[in-house]
Design a protein around this motif. Structure first.
Motif, PDB file in Angstrom:
ATOM      1  N   ALA A  96       0.916  -1.280  -0.053  1.00  0.00           N
ATOM      2  CA  ALA A  96       0.018   0.076   0.013  1.00  0.00           C
ATOM      3  C   ALA A  96       0.842   1.353   0.012  1.00  0.00           C
ATOM      4  O   ALA A  96       0.166   2.517  -0.209  1.00  0.00           O
ATOM      5  CB  ALA A  96      -0.907   0.019   1.391  1.00  0.00           C
ATOM      6  N   GLY A  97       2.056   1.203   0.055  1.00  0.00           N
ATOM      7  CA  GLY A  97       3.115   2.313   0.072  1.00  0.00           C
ATOM      8  C   GLY A  97       3.502   2.933   1.465  1.00  0.00           C
ATOM      9  O   GLY A  97       4.043   3.821   1.460  1.00  0.00           O
ATOM     10  N   PHE A  98       3.238   1.984   2.711  1.00  0.00           N
ATOM     11  CA  PHE A  98       3.900   2.378   4.092  1.00  0.00           C
ATOM     12  C   PHE A  98       5.153   2.641   3.872  1.00  0.00           C
ATOM     13  O   PHE A  98       5.916   1.992   3.268  1.00  0.00           O
ATOM     14  CB  PHE A  98       3.442   1.580   4.890  1.00  0.00           C
ATOM     15  N   SER A  99       5.977   3.660   4.528  1.00  0.00           N
ATOM     16  CA  SER A  99       7.501   3.800   4.583  1.00  0.00           C
ATOM     17  C   SER A  99       7.967   3.146   5.781  1.00  0.00           C
ATOM     18  O   SER A  99       9.133   3.071   5.976  1.00  0.00           O
ATOM     19  CB  SER A  99       7.511   5.375   4.651  1.00  0.00           C
ATOM     20  N   SER A 100       7.207   2.846   6.767  1.00  0.00           N
ATOM     21  CA  SER A 100       7.532   2.198   8.013  1.00  0.00           C
ATOM     22  C   SER A 100       6.370   1.030   8.797  1.00  0.00           C
ATOM     23  O   SER A 100       5.323   1.346   8.368  1.00  0.00           O
ATOM     24  CB  SER A 100       7.603   3.037   8.975  1.00  0.00           C
ATOM     25  N   VAL A 101       7.095   0.037   9.250  1.00  0.00           N
ATOM     26  CA  VAL A 101       5.900  -1.112   9.690  1.00  0.00           C
ATOM     27  C   VAL A 101       6.441  -1.177  11.303  1.00  0.00           C
ATOM     28  O   VAL A 101       7.661  -1.591  11.228  1.00  0.00           O
ATOM     29  CB  VAL A 101       5.926  -2.204   8.886  1.00  0.00           C
ATOM     30  N   MET A 102       5.400  -1.694  12.051  1.00  0.00           N
ATOM     31  CA  MET A 102       5.732  -2.146  13.107  1.00  0.00           C
ATOM     32  C   MET A 102       5.165  -3.611  13.361  1.00  0.00           C
ATOM     33  O   MET A 102       3.913  -3.786  12.944  1.00  0.00           O
ATOM     34  CB  MET A 102       5.271  -1.411  14.639  1.00  0.00           C
ATOM     35  N   VAL A 103       6.071  -4.571  13.678  1.00  0.00           N
ATOM     36  CA  VAL A 103       5.585  -5.985  13.638  1.00  0.00           C
ATOM     37  C   VAL A 103       5.549  -6.284  15.267  1.00  0.00           C
ATOM     38  O   VAL A 103       6.631  -6.135  15.859  1.00  0.00           O
ATOM     39  CB  VAL A 103       6.544  -6.877  12.891  1.00  0.00           C
ATOM     40  N   ASP A 104       4.379  -6.372  15.884  1.00  0.00           N
ATOM     41  CA  ASP A 104       4.433  -6.691  17.231  1.00  0.00           C
ATOM     42  C   ASP A 104       4.378  -8.250  17.258  1.00  0.00           C
ATOM     43  O   ASP A 104       2.966  -8.776  17.499  1.00  0.00           O
ATOM     44  CB  ASP A 104       3.062  -5.953  17.609  1.00  0.00           C
ATOM     45  N   ALA A 115      12.117 -14.610  15.237  1.00  0.00           N
ATOM     46  CA  ALA A 115      12.026 -15.277  13.790  1.00  0.00           C
ATOM     47  C   ALA A 115      11.180 -14.530  12.873  1.00  0.00           C
ATOM     48  O   ALA A 115      11.123 -14.215  11.926  1.00  0.00           O
ATOM     49  CB  ALA A 115      11.405 -16.748  13.995  1.00  0.00           C
ATOM     50  N   LEU A 116       9.658 -13.901  13.558  1.00  0.00           N
ATOM     51  CA  LEU A 116       8.686 -13.051  12.801  1.00  0.00           C
ATOM     52  C   LEU A 116       9.738 -11.762  12.652  1.00  0.00           C
ATOM     53  O   LEU A 116       9.297 -11.329  11.367  1.00  0.00           O
ATOM     54  CB  LEU A 116       7.639 -12.889  13.961  1.00  0.00           C
ATOM     55  N   THR A 117      10.154 -11.236  13.479  1.00  0.00           N
ATOM     56  CA  THR A 117      10.779  -9.794  13.197  1.00  0.00           C
ATOM     57  C   THR A 117      11.877  -9.795  12.179  1.00  0.00           C
ATOM     58  O   THR A 117      12.117  -9.063  11.435  1.00  0.00           O
ATOM     59  CB  THR A 117      11.285  -9.315  14.732  1.00  0.00           C
ATOM     60  N   ARG A 118      12.561 -10.851  12.212  1.00  0.00           N
ATOM     61  CA  ARG A 118      13.536 -11.070  11.159  1.00  0.00           C
ATOM     62  C   ARG A 118      13.234 -11.095   9.865  1.00  0.00           C
ATOM     63  O   ARG A 118      13.611 -10.511   9.141  1.00  0.00           O
ATOM     64  CB  ARG A 118      14.570 -11.980  11.729  1.00  0.00           C
TER      65      ARG A 118
END
Length: 288
Positions: A96-104, A115-118
């Motif tokens: 969608a074009g986001f320039s940053s994401v947080m994976v929690d 593992a998920l974050t990597r």
């Protein structure tokens, strides 16, 4: 200015000893309020979309609003996924074009969180998208994510060091005593723990979630100890909806949404400007 990733802002925040404000965009008026406040303060800003915002408005609407704001803003804007719960959701936001994401992955066992974050870092970095992760669980409720007080636990400094080395994240959200939503009393932040985390993960900027309701002096101290991104949502919601109630109480026959939401937007602008000044990011747009 234009769309930037979070890492580019955090590098300057780290060098200057300030923090960038990250504000949740739930509708058009709040997107406008965030951008107007950032422009008035000449500050970089993070427009972030939570699970609830995406569910309420749809990813397409939220991304178009945020990306148009970034395109036309006179300050650097990060468009950020807040509390992404799965690899698949992260991919949808990347597309969608986001320039940053947080994976929690903070609800997962340590190894699975790593593992998920990597996996997210390995996918996002080649397309110049920043990644924030969380270690330790922050109490309270934010949209569809809820952590009971008894289940919340603080970030372990040694684990934090292992986590950032294993994942290569651009920013780490830490649990040091804040909570999402309304506080039942004055939050007591564990500054000693924050200092130990900072010493263990030097070079990785830290993030403070659940910062609405935290006293200004405590926020300043946290920034002095390495917090470089501060998330605010509840304070803005309270001001926004409070103004709506006030307008409708004074004019109960009003049916024009613009005359109800417009004043609420202006109140939100002032709240956000105050937070930006508190975080030390006023006048920093030219640094990015």
């Amino acid at each position: 200015m234009t769309l930037v990733n979070l890492a580019s802002v955090l590098r300057q925040a780290e060098a200057g000893g300030w923090a960038v404000g990250a504000f949740n965009c739930n509708n058009l008026e709040l997107v406008q309020a965030i951008i107007r406040a950032a422009e008035a303060e000449a500050a970089p800003v993070v427009l972030q979309a939570s699970q609830g915002a995406i569910k309420y408005a749809g990813l397409g609407y939220i991304s178009l609003l945020a990306l148009e704001a970034a395109r036309t803003a006179r300050v650097p804007v990060v468009v950020h996924l807040d509390h992404g719960t799965s690899f698949e959701q992260v991919i949808r936001c990347l597309r969608a074009g986001f320039s940053s994401v947080m994976v929690d992955g903070s609800h997962l066992p340590f190894d699975k969180n790593v593992a998920l974050t990597r996996r997210v870092v390995e996918t996002a970095r080649p397309v110049d998208v920043s990644v924030e992760a969380e270690l330790g669980r922050i109490g309270g409720t934010e949209d569809d994510i809820s952590v009971d007080d008894r289940d919340a636990f603080f970030t372990d400094p040694e684990e934090a060091e292992h986590f950032v080395r294993a994942t290569g994240v651009d920013a780490l959200a830490v649990a040091i005593g804040t909570a999402h939503g309304l506080y039942r009393g004055t939050p007591q932040l564990d500054f000693d723990r924050l200092a130990r985390i900072r010493d263990r993960v030097r070079g990785t900027p830290l993030v403070l979630h659940g910062s609405s309701g935290v006293p200004a002096d405590a926020v300043r101290e946290a920034i002095g100890l390495g917090i470089r991104k501060v998330n605010i949502d509840t304070d803005i919601r309270q001001a926004f909806t409070g103004k709506i109630r006030e307008v409708l109480a004074q004019a109960p026959e009003e049916i024009d949404p613009r005359k109800v939401l417009g004043p609420a937007r202006e109140v939100a602008v002032e709240v956000i400007r105050g937070k930006i000044r508190l975080f030390g990011s006023s006048g920093r747009a030219g640094d990015i």
